[in-house]
Design a protein around this motif. Structure first.
Motif, PDB file in Angstrom:
ATOM      1  N   TYR A  68     -43.738 -37.679  19.336  1.00 47.87           N
ATOM      2  CA  TYR A  68     -44.588 -37.148  20.404  1.00 47.87           C
ATOM      3  C   TYR A  68     -44.313 -37.751  21.778  1.00 47.87           C
ATOM      4  CZ  TYR A  68     -47.284 -35.201  16.538  1.00 47.87           C
ATOM      5  OH  TYR A  68     -47.671 -34.518  15.411  1.00 47.87           O
ATOM      6  N   LEU A  69     -44.306 -39.086  21.859  1.00 43.32           N
ATOM      7  CA  LEU A  69     -44.267 -39.728  23.173  1.00 43.32           C
ATOM      8  C   LEU A  69     -43.128 -40.745  23.266  1.00 43.32           C
ATOM      9  CD1 LEU A  69     -48.082 -40.418  23.661  1.00 43.32           C
ATOM     10  CD2 LEU A  69     -46.726 -38.671  24.832  1.00 43.32           C
ATOM     11  N   SER A  71     -42.924 -42.757  25.665  1.00 41.16           N
ATOM     12  CA  SER A  71     -43.578 -43.978  26.147  1.00 41.16           C
ATOM     13  C   SER A  71     -44.024 -44.865  24.986  1.00 41.16           C
ATOM     14  CB  SER A  71     -44.772 -43.628  27.037  1.00 41.16           C
ATOM     15  OG  SER A  71     -45.641 -42.729  26.391  1.00 41.16           O
ATOM     16  N   TYR A 208     -38.256 -35.096  22.579  1.00 42.14           N
ATOM     17  CA  TYR A 208     -39.492 -35.153  23.345  1.00 42.14           C
ATOM     18  C   TYR A 208     -39.685 -33.919  24.221  1.00 42.14           C
ATOM     19  CZ  TYR A 208     -39.316 -39.888  21.622  1.00 42.14           C
ATOM     20  OH  TYR A 208     -39.235 -40.968  20.791  1.00 42.14           O
ATOM     21  N   GLU A 213     -47.241 -31.459  23.975  1.00 43.09           N
ATOM     22  CA  GLU A 213     -47.756 -32.337  25.024  1.00 43.09           C
ATOM     23  C   GLU A 213     -49.154 -32.810  24.632  1.00 43.09           C
ATOM     24  OE1 GLU A 213     -47.560 -30.269  28.713  1.00 43.09           O
ATOM     25  OE2 GLU A 213     -45.362 -30.409  28.860  1.00 43.09           O
ATOM     26  N   HIS A 219     -44.042 -33.644  29.693  1.00 45.69           N
ATOM     27  CA  HIS A 219     -42.863 -34.353  29.212  1.00 45.69           C
ATOM     28  C   HIS A 219     -42.276 -35.244  30.305  1.00 45.69           C
ATOM     29  CE1 HIS A 219     -42.578 -30.761  26.302  1.00 45.69           C
ATOM     30  NE2 HIS A 219     -43.155 -31.772  25.681  1.00 45.69           N
ATOM     31  N   ASP A 222     -44.473 -38.357  30.685  1.00 46.68           N
ATOM     32  CA  ASP A 222     -44.238 -39.254  29.563  1.00 46.68           C
ATOM     33  C   ASP A 222     -42.963 -40.051  29.775  1.00 46.68           C
ATOM     34  OD1 ASP A 222     -44.342 -40.405  26.923  1.00 46.68           O
ATOM     35  OD2 ASP A 222     -42.942 -38.855  26.276  1.00 46.68           O
TER      36      ASP A 222
END
Length: 269
Positions: A68-69, A71, A208, A213, A219, A222
């Motif tokens: 998902y992320l 980050s 990603y 989102e 995106h 992130d």
């Protein structure tokens, strides 16, 4: 999305590592020549290192980062490379690893791998290399490649922190002057790579770009946050340790100069 990674082999590995440490510093300590009781600080540091790995590999940080992320994946990488290894080294009594360097070949290999230049190059080549999009995507798509990525991250990160937090007299830490210079250069790769990721106009990793989102982040947002995490937090960890090393070095020099002055003054008429 917020799933915990309860893979038995992973959990057994983490539990086994911590249990082995507690056994070696506890009831099995008599097996290690010259052993002394581990301090509370050492045990606490090792357990904090274990906690950092647990959060990185078992908590939802892992599942969020993988699908998902970006980050969250950066948070995971920092836990594996910049948090867990220093705590493990600080938590390892000097006598615990000594049996590993009792032969000339292993001692020579250890001295080579923990030399500041070698440790710096090994870690940063591995760390930057895995962030090349082709390799990064391969790790996300294949579980075994991902395992190799994490193992090489942790192993080379342990080496890169060794000149600062060495737990072995046979493979000592670098002197403070070298440590300050070393940590300065160690802060540069995550700063540069983080800046590239932050200001990259397009989505760097296709996984990603295809991910749903969440948390109200696009995106692009992130990816910018991921770059800032590597850039700011990654760089600040090295600069923070550099500051502590420098202040200790400075205070030690002042103390020794004061002691020398007192000794000299004592013999003056």
């Amino acid at each position: 999305m917020y799933r915990w990674e309860l893979e038995p082999s992973l959990l057994l590995g983490l539990i086994g590592q911590t249990s082995a440490y507690l056994l070696c510093v506890g009831p099995l300590r008599f097996l290690f020549p010259g052993s002394t009781p581990a301090s509370r600080k050492e045990i606490t540091c090792f357990l904090l290192g274990s906690l950092a790995l647990f959060l990185a590999l078992v908590s939802p940080i892992s599942t969020l980062g993988e699908g998902y992320l970006l980050s969250m994946h950066m948070v995971q990488h920092l836990l594996i490379t910049a948090v867990a290894p220093p705590f493990f080294l600080l938590g390892t009594p000097r006598w615990l690893l000594r049996p590993l360097v009792q032969t000339r070949p292993t001692l020579a290999i250890g001295r080579f791998l923990t030399h500041p230049v070698v440790a710096f190059l090994l870690f940063n080549v591995v760390f930057i290399g895995w962030h090349v999009p082709q390799f990064y995507e391969a790790a996300l798509r294949n579980q075994y490649v991902h395992i190799v990525e994490h193992i090489t991250f942790f192993a080379t990160a342990t080496l890169t922190w060794w000149p600062i937090f060495s737990p072995l007299d046979e493979l000592p830490a670098a002197n403070p002057g070298v440590q300050v210079l070393y940590l300065f250069f160690e802060a540069l790769p995550p700063t540069i790579l983080g800046a590239i990721i932050t200001f990259m106009g397009s989505t760097l990793y296709p996984t990603y770009a295809r991910a749903p989102e969440i948390w109200g982040l696009t995106h692009k947002n992130d990816q910018e946050i991921a770059g800032l995490i590597m850039w700011m937090i990654g760089g600040l960890i090295f600069f923070g340790v550099l500051t502590v090393v420098f202040l200790r070095w400075f205070n030690q020099d002042e103390y020794e100069e004061g002691r020398d002055f007192q000794q000299t003054g004592a013999v003056l008429p």
